[in-house]
Design an enzyme around this catalytic site. Structure first.
Site, mmCIF file in Angstrom:
data_model
loop_
_atom_site.group_PDB
_atom_site.id
_atom_site.type_symbol
_atom_site.label_atom_id
_atom_site.label_comp_id
_atom_site.label_asym_id
_atom_site.label_seq_id
_atom_site.Cartn_x
_atom_site.Cartn_y
_atom_site.Cartn_z
ATOM 1 N N GLU A 56 -9.348 3.600 -13.809
ATOM 2 C CA GLU A 56 -10.800 3.737 -13.771
ATOM 3 C C GLU A 56 -11.258 4.326 -15.102
ATOM 4 O O GLU A 56 -11.143 5.527 -15.339
ATOM 5 C CB GLU A 56 -11.232 4.647 -12.624
ATOM 6 N N ASP B 53 -7.211 7.556 -11.534
ATOM 7 C CA ASP B 53 -8.562 8.105 -11.614
ATOM 8 C C ASP B 53 -8.864 8.661 -13.000
ATOM 9 O O ASP B 53 -8.001 9.269 -13.646
ATOM 10 C CB ASP B 53 -8.709 9.232 -10.581
#
Length: 547
Positions: free
Chosen positions: A261, A231
């Site tokens: 990400e 993340d």
């Protein structure tokens, strides 16, 4: 070799009823039979919002739904036992399991601490706009509900670099702690985009890094994931995951899958991140950590960032990475490790196509996308939990365009596609149904989307491609034709091996077959605003039987 297809097995607005892990266990065989190969599960640890936490407000990494903390034992998705049962069931079905790793921020601390800090400008995080002053920050995590099980490590102000809230005054801002600096290799938005939310982990702090490697070791031993989704990598030092992934892979003795990400529509930024993390980077200069809040700590940002008017700071940049001035000796960085990224530029290209319809030039659909520039590092997707309506990155692809978009990521030879839970199962809270023909497209990818690809991106409105099939996958090979505008036709070839064969539209929009000529070519038709997928008759019959 079977085509790889990931499913993101959650969406933001799932009910907080603790049943997702049970659903994953129950759906394992169906996912495998449809053609899914890998399942990305949401963050499994306890969040600050307890049973309402989607998982990105990290409270206790060691609490996977086992301890009475934040108002419950279970998480939004279930208990530890249910989580482990789901992973076992997915593995038993022959599916890979990808865990969601959230290391950038923590929330919901158990106690506050008094900290000297400075205010930084929201649009230029390297500019200090106040002198040092005392704040009261939620930085002490003691996890009383867990009582030291699995780890006795607690977190305090030394593990963090900043926060956005002063408990003593109620003031909001972006506060940089005394003796700290923002990570100096992050995205250049706001000059330095290290800080995102909550209390920001200082990954340059040795105790923080050790705590994260210790947790990673425990987590792999406990859960046995096959890969990771990382993340918010743009908000962390680009060097961090190079080091952490290398440590974990050496410990595990395997080069497990990882996808980061990095949320940016700017291809240059994604390519630069991959250059740093995957290909390695030159030795970088890092000065000693500051010991007090004094002087000008501003640093230069990536001057190539579009739409950014940067002032002339005292630091320098190297290939877009913030590198402070220093005469200190260079510190070597670990070797690069393989990593993929979500193709955010492609997502935005799909959005533009859907918004503009017949006025969009379909020939440009893949222009300046990661899957075009660096296909081996691209994970393609249509939507995710962050792009849903009401979320911070809202950019939801309109429903009518999604079958076209999915055909472009599932049936082409480049990239690893990731299917969104809300598209596969529907979004109950929004009364959204599953995307039409999506399961057909996944099965077609699994069984028939093989062989060399020929593109027919030669028209403003109607584009297509063919796959020639291969010997390993019987009846493989296909033709795809798509348009965001009016209906039309295009002549496309699959090659002489297909001469005289009939191809049928597996999506059922055309009743009549296309008979291929001696070159294995034919004139294919597509209805307006949709896609047609043409298969050999045995493959077509297989799809009809299953759907």
């Amino acid at each position: 070799m079977e085509n790889k297809t990931i499913i993101q097995f959650f969406e933001w607005y799932l009910p907080s009823d603790g049943t997702l892990w049970e659903k994953a266990e129950a759906c394992a065989a169906d996912l495998k039979n449809t053609g899914i190969t890998s399942v990305w599960l949401p963050p499994a640890y306890k969040g600050a919002a307890g049973v309402s936490s989607v998982g990105y407000d990290v409270y206790d990494l060691y609490d996977l739904g086992e301890f009475d903390q934040k108002g419950s034992v279970r998480t939004k998705y279930g208990t530890l036992d249910q989580y482990l049962a789901a992973v076992r069931a997915l593995h038993a079905a022959g599916l890979e399991v990808y865990a969601d790793i959230v290391f950038n921020q923590m929330m919901g601390a158990d106690e506050t601490e008094k900290i000297t800090a400075v205010d930084t400008r929201p649009t230029d995080r390297e500019e200090q706009i106040s002198g040092p002053h005392e704040i009261e920050a939620w930085t002490k995590f003691t996890f009383p509900g867990r009582g030291g099980k699995y780890s006795d490590h607690t977190w305090d102000k030394n593990n963090f670099s900043g926060t956005d809230f002063d408990q003593s005054t109620g003031a909001k801002g972006i506060f940089l702690f005394d003796g700290k600096r923002w990570n100096q290799e992050t995205d250049s938005e706001n000059v330095n985009f290290d800080y995102l939310m909550g209390v920001d982990l200082d990954t340059d702090e040795p105790d923080t890094y050790k705590a994260l490697t210790d947790w990673g070791s425990w987590y792999f031993d406990t859960v046995h994931p096959d890969g990771l989704r990382l993340d918010a990598v743009k908000h962390m030092s680009f060097d961090f995951y190079r080091r952490w992934l290398r440590f974990m892979r050496e410990r595990e003795g395997r080069d497990f899958f990882a996808v980061g990400e990095y949320w940016s529509g700017d291809l240059k930024k994604l390519l630069h991140y991959l250059d740093v993390v995957v290909d390695g980077m030159p030795e970088r200069t890092l000065p000693p950590r500051p010991q007090k809040s004094s002087g000008d700590c501003r640093q230069e940002a990536d001057e190539s960032a579009p739409g950014t008017d940067q002032p002339d700071h005292s630091a320098q940049t190297q290939a877009g990475v913030i590198v402070p001035d220093s005469d200190e000796p260079l510190q070597p960085v670990a070797e690069g490790t393989p990593l993929t990224l979500f193709d955010v530029p492609l997502h935005y290209s799909f959005l533009r196509a859907a918004q503009n319809g017949q006025n969009f030039d379909m020939r440009s659909l893949f222009t300046d996308t990661l899957v075009e520039a660096r296909p081996e590092c691209a994970v393609t997707f249509i939507d995710n939990h962050d792009t849903e309506p009401g979320q911070a990155l809202e950019s939801y692809i309109p429903e009518w365009f999604k079958p076209i978009a999915y055909s472009m990521i599932l049936l082409r030879e480049s990239g690893i596609p990731c299917v969104f839970y809300g598209d596969y199962y529907g979004v109950e809270s929004a009364n959204e149904s599953p995307i039409l023909d999506l399961k057909k497209l996944i099965r077609i990818r699994s069984r028939y989307a093989y062989g060399p690809q020929t593109d027919y991106f030669d028209d403003h409105s109607i584009v297509g491609f063919t796959r020639n099939g291969d010997a390993e996958h019987p009846d493989s090979g296909l033709a795809v034709l798509a348009t965001a505008g009016a209906e039309g036709t295009k002549y496309m070839k699959l090659g002489p091996a297909f001469a005289g064969k009939n191809l049928r539209d597996a999506l059922g929009r055309h009743n009549d077959p296309v008979r291929l000529d001696e070159q294995g070519g034919g004139v294919f038709h597509v209805h307006g605003g949709y896609v047609s997928v043409w298969l050999t008759e045995p493959a077509y019959n297989d799809i009809r039987i299953h759907f």
